[in-house]
Every structure is written in C-alpha cells, then in structure tokens.
Design a protein around this motif. Structure first.
Motif, PDB file in Angstrom:
ATOM      1  N   ILE A 191       0.854  -1.191   0.000  1.00 42.00           N
ATOM      2  CA  ILE A 191       0.000   0.000   0.000  1.00 42.00           C
ATOM      3  C   ILE A 191       0.893   1.245   0.000  1.00 42.00           C
ATOM      4  CG2 ILE A 191      -1.818   1.256   1.211  1.00 42.00           C
ATOM      5  CD1 ILE A 191      -2.663  -1.463   0.132  1.00 42.00           C
ATOM      6  N   PRO A 192       0.710   2.155  -0.956  1.00 46.29           N
ATOM      7  CA  PRO A 192       1.549   3.363  -0.979  1.00 46.29           C
ATOM      8  C   PRO A 192       1.133   4.341   0.113  1.00 46.29           C
ATOM      9  CG  PRO A 192      -0.107   3.465  -2.692  1.00 46.29           C
ATOM     10  CD  PRO A 192      -0.219   2.099  -2.085  1.00 46.29           C
ATOM     11  N   LYS A 193       2.018   5.285   0.401  1.00 47.56           N
ATOM     12  CA  LYS A 193       1.681   6.334   1.359  1.00 47.56           C
ATOM     13  C   LYS A 193       0.629   7.242   0.761  1.00 47.56           C
ATOM     14  CE  LYS A 193       6.263   6.364   3.468  1.00 47.56           C
ATOM     15  NZ  LYS A 193       7.466   7.186   3.779  1.00 47.56           N
ATOM     16  N   GLY A 194      -0.209   7.833   1.652  1.00 47.23           N
ATOM     17  CA  GLY A 194      -1.237   8.729   1.182  1.00 47.23           C
ATOM     18  C   GLY A 194      -2.517   8.585   1.979  1.00 47.23           C
ATOM     19  N   LYS A 195      -3.557   9.301   1.535  1.00 48.43           N
ATOM     20  CA  LYS A 195      -4.860   9.238   2.181  1.00 48.43           C
ATOM     21  C   LYS A 195      -5.781   8.273   1.438  1.00 48.43           C
ATOM     22  CE  LYS A 195      -4.975  13.795   4.350  1.00 48.43           C
ATOM     23  NZ  LYS A 195      -5.755  15.053   4.503  1.00 48.43           N
ATOM     24  N   PHE A 196      -6.430   7.395   2.201  1.00 47.14           N
ATOM     25  CA  PHE A 196      -7.322   6.408   1.604  1.00 47.14           C
ATOM     26  C   PHE A 196      -8.520   6.201   2.530  1.00 47.14           C
ATOM     27  CE2 PHE A 196      -2.924   5.251   0.624  1.00 47.14           C
ATOM     28  CZ  PHE A 196      -2.941   5.332  -0.764  1.00 47.14           C
ATOM     29  N   THR A 197      -9.629   5.722   1.964  1.00 46.16           N
ATOM     30  CA  THR A 197     -10.798   5.364   2.751  1.00 46.16           C
ATOM     31  C   THR A 197     -10.901   3.837   2.815  1.00 46.16           C
ATOM     32  OG1 THR A 197     -11.999   7.365   2.159  1.00 46.16           O
ATOM     33  CG2 THR A 197     -13.299   5.512   2.962  1.00 46.16           C
ATOM     34  N   ILE A 198     -10.871   3.322   4.022  1.00 41.55           N
ATOM     35  CA  ILE A 198     -11.015   1.875   4.231  1.00 41.55           C
ATOM     36  C   ILE A 198     -12.468   1.580   4.587  1.00 41.55           C
ATOM     37  CG2 ILE A 198     -10.338  -0.101   5.637  1.00 41.55           C
ATOM     38  CD1 ILE A 198      -7.674   1.149   6.085  1.00 41.55           C
ATOM     39  N   ILE A 226     -21.500  -9.496   7.281  1.00 42.37           N
ATOM     40  CA  ILE A 226     -22.916  -9.817   7.430  1.00 42.37           C
ATOM     41  C   ILE A 226     -23.328  -9.681   8.894  1.00 42.37           C
ATOM     42  CG2 ILE A 226     -24.588 -11.692   7.305  1.00 42.37           C
ATOM     43  CD1 ILE A 226     -23.112 -12.707   4.860  1.00 42.37           C
ATOM     44  N   GLY A 227     -24.435  -8.956   9.133  1.00 39.43           N
ATOM     45  CA  GLY A 227     -24.956  -8.797  10.481  1.00 39.43           C
ATOM     46  C   GLY A 227     -24.380  -7.622  11.245  1.00 39.43           C
ATOM     47  N   PHE A 228     -23.489  -6.828  10.600  1.00 37.55           N
ATOM     48  CA  PHE A 228     -22.875  -5.696  11.277  1.00 37.55           C
ATOM     49  C   PHE A 228     -23.005  -4.433  10.432  1.00 37.55           C
ATOM     50  CE2 PHE A 228     -20.893  -9.363  13.152  1.00 37.55           C
ATOM     51  CZ  PHE A 228     -20.719  -9.019  14.495  1.00 37.55           C
ATOM     52  N   HIS A 229     -23.012  -3.284  11.110  1.00 41.22           N
ATOM     53  CA  HIS A 229     -23.009  -2.009  10.405  1.00 41.22           C
ATOM     54  C   HIS A 229     -21.674  -1.827   9.687  1.00 41.22           C
ATOM     55  CE1 HIS A 229     -26.797  -0.455  11.871  1.00 41.22           C
ATOM     56  NE2 HIS A 229     -26.465  -0.755  13.117  1.00 41.22           N
ATOM     57  N   LYS A 230     -21.746  -1.307   8.485  1.00 40.13           N
ATOM     58  CA  LYS A 230     -20.542  -1.031   7.714  1.00 40.13           C
ATOM     59  C   LYS A 230     -19.773   0.120   8.365  1.00 40.13           C
ATOM     60  CE  LYS A 230     -21.071  -1.294   3.330  1.00 40.13           C
ATOM     61  NZ  LYS A 230     -21.449  -1.002   1.927  1.00 40.13           N
ATOM     62  N   VAL A 231     -18.439   0.013   8.376  1.00 42.43           N
ATOM     63  CA  VAL A 231     -17.584   1.041   8.963  1.00 42.43           C
ATOM     64  C   VAL A 231     -16.671   1.599   7.880  1.00 42.43           C
ATOM     65  CG1 VAL A 231     -15.782   1.540  10.663  1.00 42.43           C
ATOM     66  CG2 VAL A 231     -17.619  -0.069  11.227  1.00 42.43           C
ATOM     67  N   LYS A 232     -16.578   2.927   7.803  1.00 40.58           N
ATOM     68  CA  LYS A 232     -15.654   3.585   6.879  1.00 40.58           C
ATOM     69  C   LYS A 232     -14.738   4.509   7.664  1.00 40.58           C
ATOM     70  CE  LYS A 232     -18.345   3.396   2.609  1.00 40.58           C
ATOM     71  NZ  LYS A 232     -18.780   4.144   1.406  1.00 40.58           N
ATOM     72  N   LYS A 233     -13.466   4.467   7.327  1.00 38.25           N
ATOM     73  CA  LYS A 233     -12.491   5.311   8.008  1.00 38.25           C
ATOM     74  C   LYS A 233     -11.482   5.837   6.993  1.00 38.25           C
ATOM     75  CE  LYS A 233     -10.854   4.141  12.046  1.00 38.25           C
ATOM     76  NZ  LYS A 233     -10.075   3.470  13.126  1.00 38.25           N
ATOM     77  N   THR A 234     -11.233   7.144   7.038  1.00 39.10           N
ATOM     78  CA  THR A 234     -10.215   7.750   6.187  1.00 39.10           C
ATOM     79  C   THR A 234      -8.895   7.754   6.937  1.00 39.10           C
ATOM     80  OG1 THR A 234     -11.828   9.166   5.086  1.00 39.10           O
ATOM     81  CG2 THR A 234      -9.524   9.823   4.921  1.00 39.10           C
ATOM     82  N   ILE A 235      -7.862   7.214   6.307  1.00 39.97           N
ATOM     83  CA  ILE A 235      -6.554   7.117   6.958  1.00 39.97           C
ATOM     84  C   ILE A 235      -5.538   7.928   6.163  1.00 39.97           C
ATOM     85  CG2 ILE A 235      -7.091   4.830   7.868  1.00 39.97           C
ATOM     86  CD1 ILE A 235      -5.206   3.677   5.722  1.00 39.97           C
TER      87      ILE A 235
END
Length: 783
Positions: free
Chosen positions: A64-71, A76-85
């Motif tokens: 993975i290169p350096k920089g800003k990304f959204t993970i 199944i059965g869980f709320h989706k989580v998004k995080k910008t790193i």
C-alpha cells in the motif's frame, strides 16, 4: 519423519517470503464486546484492493503506498464502517470496532470449515457450544457425552457409559477432533472418542452435521471439533481453581466422588501460555433403585487425569506459533464384577462384589500439536500449517467371546501434517471471493491385539494424501455461494495374519477356527464434492441449501477380524461414499431465533451390521436416511433465556438393491443407526445479579419398527425403545467478584429407566439401567 521435515521446510520458506514484504498496513477487527471477528471484508476502493480478517480478527494489506485512503469494513450482520486514513511511515496499524445492525441471538463465529466464517455465512447446519454453555453444563456433569446429548440436535442419546457405541450423528459415524486433529480410529472404530479429553479445556465445541468432504475419511455423519482454550488477558499470571464433590441421592453409600481442576495462564511480551490439570475420582454409580451399575463400560469407580499445556509465540503482528500438548487417561478401579441380566424377562444387569479378571478398563490419549499461522504470507494470502502426533490406547472389558477369554486393546498412532492457504479477493464493497486450498497428509497405524499378545485385528498401516479446494462467493452482502472438492488417495497395508479363535455366545462352540489370511495392500481413490447457497437479505427468513459428500473406509478392522476367506482381496472392504442433501432456514424476529432443517442422506454401499446366530456380519446394501431438526432460542428479558431442540430420524436398507426402499424385502435400520426422537428444553434465569438458576429437560421418545422373531424375542439392534425423561437442575451464586459456588442435581426426579442402547441392543451383558439421581457441589475461585 519425512512429513515433519517437509513441514518445517515449508514454514522456513514461508518466513523468507514474508521478510521480503516490508510495506503493509495491518490491524484487528472486534465487536463491541471485544471479541475478534473473522471473515470481515477490508476494502480500499480507490486502490481496488482488499482482504479478509483471519480467525483471530487480524488483517494485513500489503504493498500500500503512502497517502490518504478510505477503508471500508463490512460483514454480514454488522453495520458497515468507513475510516479515512493518512498512511505515513510511523502509522501502519488500524483497528476497527463493529456494531451489530440488528439485535440477534447466538451470533457465533466458527472455524470448523477450515477457514474463518461467521455463522450466518454457512450453508450447512451447525451447532455451537460456547464456553458459557459448557461451564453451565459442567455444574451438572463432567461427562462430555451427556453434555452433547442435551445440547446437540441430531446426536443420538448418550449411553451413560464410557462407550459411545450407537451414539451416531444423523444415523452415521462422525469424526471427533481436538483443534482439527482426529481423535477417532476409523480403521478399527472403538467408539470411545467422544470422551477423548476433559471438558475443562474446551473453549467451544463445533458440530458440523451431514457428510463432510472437508476433513476426509470417516466423517459420513459429520464432525465434532473440540476447540481448546486460549490465553485470556494481558497479565503475566492468572488462574482459577475448581473443586467439586458428587454422590448418589438414590443411595449415597460408597458413591462419593471428587474433582479438582487447576488452571494457570498468562502473557509476557510475545509469549503466552496456558496450563490446565484435572483429576477426578468417581465413586460407585447407582441406578434409581440404589443398585450399583455394572462395570462393563462403566464410569463409576474410575480415576481420570487430564494434563493440558499450550504455549504461543508471536513472531510478528502477522505470524504466530502455538505448541500444545494434551494427555487424557482414565482407569477403572472397581471392586465389582458384572452379573448379566436377561432382556427377554426385562431383568437388568447388576453387579456383585468381586475382582474383575484381566487388567483395568481404561483409555490413554496423547496429542502433540504445533501450529503456524501467517497472515499475508504473500499478497493477501494467509497460511495455516500444522504438524501433529497422536496415539491412542483403549483397553476394553474381559470377554468370553475369545477362546479361553481375554481383553482386547486398540492401539492407534497418527502422524500428520496439513497446509491450508486462504486467498481472498475483494471486487467491491459488495462482492468478494475467497479460495481455501491445501493438502492433508496422514499416516495412521492401528491394530487390536489382546492383552496377552494374541492378535484379533492385525496392524493396518494407512497413508493418506488428500489435496482439497473450497471457493466462497459473497454477492450483494446477502447471497453466498460455496463449492469445494477433495481428492482422497489412501493406501492400507496389512501383513499376513491368522484370525483369532472365537466362541459363539449362542451355541458355546468355536465359530472361527482360526484362518490363515494372506495380507496385501488396499488402494482407495475417491473424489468428493460439496456445494451450498445461502440468502441473508431478510432477517425473518434466511434460507440455505447444501449438498455434501463424505468418504469412509468402514471399520476395516472389524471386517478383517471376522474373515472367512484365505486372501484379504476376497473380503468386501470397498469404501462407502455418502451423499447428504439439506434444506434449512434461520428466522430471527424480535427476541427469537429459530432454525429448522430437513435432510436426506443416501449411500449405495451401506455400513450396517447384524448378529446372525451369534455371529456379527457386515451388511453393504444401499441405504437412505431422512430426518428433521429444529432449534428455538428466546430471550424475553436480559436475565431470562429459554430454548429447546427437536430431532427426528428414520432410515431403511434396500435389501434387494432395486432402487425402491418401500418393497416388502426392504427393512428399517436398527437402533444402532437410527435414534428415537429427541426433544430438549432449557430455562436459564438470573433473578438477581449474583444468582443463576438453570434447568433442562431431555425427553427420548418411542421407536418401535421391528417384530418378534421366530423365538419370540427381538433380534440384536431391533428392540423397541420406550420413552423416558431426564430433568437436571443447577443453581449458582457469586459470593464475591472472584468466588462462586454451585449445587446441581442430575436426574432430578430419579427417573428409573433403561438408556436407549440398553433397549435396542437386547444383549444381556449391556442391559444396564441409567444413573439415578446424583448431586454435585462445587466451588470456583479466580485469581
């Protein structure tokens, strides 16, 4: 030793590959309770890169290169989580906590399918016994066979003895495992494998039902996998002590027993450890009338010793080594000899004071297991490699079936290695595929001599090579498709041998005069498949369908010992392939969880047996079994749990092999294969925070499929089963934050009954009643 050298070389090579991968991000995914979540999708959409968490909830994304990304993190059965790193040189670890998107019951994560998956991703029927359930049951009994009876639908009732003969899973044999290593002896099935470890070291039990193409030989009915405990917490030293005392309420004289379990565990730096020791001594076991139960396969007057140790070393965030050792022994020290009963007059078998002939009955199990896990060994691929050594020694009771009498012992020694790779590929946030592939290597040497050295079953030397592959597609976060293949290549070598002279128990005459049999080599090659589909869009209706096959060399040892020919190639040792079809559904609404499944199991070559004029014969005609299982769980309040199960099974043999199971010639399968209907129910209630009350019912129904023979008696395996009920009760109280006490009564109402095996077996030497009312007092201290 070749297997072990190859295994170590593979591990060393994999470490070299890892050391070249220097740019990656990693982390862990947990739920709100701090439990690890395996099988979670980790995806970076801008890079079109993704992976899946391993069985410990860990993940690694390489290159993975350096920089800003959204993970994006989804499961199944869980709320989706998004995080910008913002990936910089000093920040490469990102952890996530996921919350369930709906209230649910029994959202348990399992690993018995050889790759971590959530329960809602499985297209097959699974029963999970968590540590909480096991601890609740152990307040009542330490017999794991009884625990499984009350909690696993589809498993035949416990025999109440050390032997699980007749305790089938959906009417077929199953394989018992400890951390994936088989404890069963399919070459000569002694059927003592359910009791192959002490339940105090079990973290959870995973029961996969139906023919399995995942683990290979012998699992035509399914898999029972005991997952051992792991270290908890980060303190260098912690532990617990459990003390308990038992005795009969029907007649307490000489029934006192005691149990001590000591547990130590801790973590220091990269090292973790767990050490567990248990000693249990039982007194006399008595039936509801207060009479001593007979010693044949008895659990009374028995000493049990369990020693378990597990040491882990974290090589890095993505690599771990775990070495475990388990030794479990039982030895009966009885002062009684058996007095056979009479099934025809319903006279139970009893015991009278005396010294049993021969050596004490008992078991010895040793397991040494080294596991290596590497997340991200290359790309997103993870590796699980292990090597193991296991030996079993089972000593049975004295029998007059041998000329001059004698005792048999089963010896089994296994050496094996397994390599499992898992490669996930994430297409998008809503679509992924995961491939699991590898190979199993096994050398199993099994025999059954008599204690005095006479050979009943000659040494069978089996080499098994089995590559396999499994694919799982997840689409739209709701649709799951699965498929897999396993290729079995087995060779069994047997030297020339002479059958043992045995006595016909009916006529008293020699029925096997001792035949010289030419040995040789048996080769087996089979390809077995599995496929399944599950749809999870609607919480109130989650249907699944699966097809799976199982491969089995049916108890070659029992066939060889009964040979009536002079060359092994003339004995019918052909393997059996079982087909299993399942259609099930899971429904969750409000505070209910309901699961129902119907199944059909077929095989062109059956594995039933019969006694004809005192001689045991193998029946290899086609078979078809069908049944239904249901489970309901309800939690109306936070302090009240209610649940129950129901199991029904039936099956027949196509005697004339015409493809029709309804002909007059076709017959029902006996009680050794088909269990009577079973219903269980439980209530767990905590009226105050420190007090827990648990009660359960096990109801065994009627089954009567056979007529009396010409002599006015029932043939072996064909006796009718009459219903009975067992009610158990336990009460626990938390004295302090670290100390708890409990009292329990097994068979609360002192039901006077014959267990199902005693009823359908019809043999006087095993016509034994069940255990009467029994109490258990216990104390637990954590530190």
């Amino acid at each position: 030793m070749t297997i072990f050298r190859l295994s170590l070389l593979f591990i060393l090579l994999s470490h070299t590959v890892w050391s070249q991968d220097q740019y990656s991000i990693s982390g862990k995914v947990e739920d709100t309770q701090g439990s690890s979540l395996p099988g979670v999708n980790i995806y970076i959409s801008s890079l079109k890169r993704g992976t899946v968490t391993d069985m410990h909830g860990n993940y690694t994304l390489a290159d993975i290169p350096k920089g800003k990304f959204t993970i994006t993190v989804s499961a199944i059965g869980f709320h989706k989580v998004k995080k910008t790193i913002d990936l910089v040189a000093d920040r490469k670890a990102y952890n996530f906590i996921m919350t369930e998107d709906v209230q649910s019951l029994s959202e348990v994560v399992i690993s018995a399918s050889r790759t971590p998956e959530s329960r809602d991703e499985l297209a097959t029927t699974v029963t999970i016994l968590s540590r909480d359930v096991i601890e609740e049951q152990m307040k009542i009994t330490s017999n794991i066979s009884d625990i499984m009876t009350s909690k696993v639908p589809g498993l035949a009732p416990s025999t109440g003895t050390s032997s699980n003969f007749g305790q089938k899973l959906r009417g077929r044999n199953f394989v018992v495992m400890i951390d994936g290593v088989s404890q069963s002896t399919p070459l000569r099935n002694g059927q003592l494998d359910i009791r192959s470890l002490d339940p105090s070291i079990i973290e959870r039990v995973e029961v996969i039902k139906g023919a399995s193409a995942i683990y290979g030989n012998g699992a035509e009915g399914g898999i029972i996998n005991y997952i051992t405990k792991k270290n908890y917490g980060d303190k260098p030293f912690s532990g617990s002590t459990d003390l308990s005392a038992t005795g009969s309420l029907a007649n307490i004289n000489n029934t006192a027993g005691a149990r001590l379990n000591q547990n130590f565990y801790g973590k220091a730096g990269k090292w973790s450890y767990l050490v567990n020791g248990t000693f249990e001594q039982t007194g006399e076991f008595k039936d509801a009338e207060g009479d001593v139960l007979p010693p044949t396969y008895g659990l009374g007057e028995t000493n049990s010793l369990s020693v378990f140790a597990k040491i882990g070393y974290a090589i890095s965030d993505s690599q771990k080594l775990v070495l475990s050792y388990n030794r479990y022994t039982t030895k009966q020290n009885t002062n009684y000899v058996q007095v056979d009963g009479d099934y025809d007059t319903r006279q139970k078998s009893t015991a009278e004071p005396g010294t049993p002939p021969g050596v004490p009955q008992g078991t010895k199990n040793n397991n040494l297991h080294l596991t290596y896990d590497h997340q991200g060994i290359y790309g997103n691929t993870s590796l699980n490699a292990d090597v193991y050594y296991q030996d079993v020694e089972n000593t049975f009771f004295w029998s007059d079936v041998f000329e001059f009498g004698g005792q048999s012992q089963i010896y089994s020694e296994k050496k094996g290695a397994r390599f499992v790779l898992n490669t996930p590929h994430i297409f998008s946030e809503n679509a992924s595929v995961s491939a699991t592939y590898g190979v199993d290597l096994l050398n199993d040497v099994t025999s059954q001599p008599l204690v005095d050295g006479r050979i009943w079953v000659p040494e069978m030397d089996m080499v098994n090579f089995a590559p396999f592959a499994q694919l799982k597609f997840s689409l739209l976060q709701n649709l799951i498709l699965k498929g897999g293949i396993r290729v079995e290549r087995i060779t069994v070598k047997v030297d020339d041998y002479t059958t043992l002279r045995t006595v016909n128990p009916v006529t008293g005459e020699i029925d096997n005069p001792g035949i010289d049999v030419k040995g040789g080599k048996l080769d087996y090659t089979a390809t077995v498949f599995n496929a399944g589909i599950r749809y999870n869009k609607y919480r109130w209706l989650s249907p699944y369908f699966s097809f799976s096959q199982g491969f089995s060399i049916y108890d070659i040892g029992s066939i060889l010992r009964a040979a009536r020919v002079t060359d092994m190639k003339d004995i019918n040792t052909e393997a059996s392939i079982v087909n299993n079809y399942e259609l099930g559904l899971v429904s969750k609404f409000n505070k209910f969880r309901i699961e129902a499944v119907g199944f059909i199991s077929t095989s062109k070559l059956g594995s039933s047996g019969e006694f004809k004029e005192g001689v045991f014969n193998i029946l290899r005609s086609p078979e078809r079994l069908h049944g239904f299982e249901g489970t309901v769980e309800y939690r109306p309040f936070h302090n009240l749990n209610i649940g129950g199960t129901y199991s029904y099974l039936e099956g027949k043999r196509d005697v004339n092999d015409d493809g029709d199971f309804s002909d007059d010639e076709d017959v029902y399968l006996g009680g050794d294969r088909i269990a009577a209907p079973k219903t269980t129910a439980y209530v767990k209630y905590a009226p105050i925070e420190k007090l827990n009350i648990y009660t359960e019912l096990v109801h065994i129904g009627d089954r009567d499929r056979f007529s009396l023979n010409e002599n006015g008696t029932y043939d072996v395996y064909q006796g009718p089963v009459e219903a009975y009920n067992i009610v158990n009760l336990s009460i626990g109280y938390q004295l302090t934050g670290s100390t708890a006490v409990h009292i329990a009564v097994e068979n609360l109402f002192n039901e006077d009954y014959f267990p199902t095996r005693s009823q359908w077996f019809t043999r006087e030497n095993l016509y034994t009643k069940g255990k009467g009312s029994n109490f258990r007092l216990g104390l637990t201290v954590n530190f």
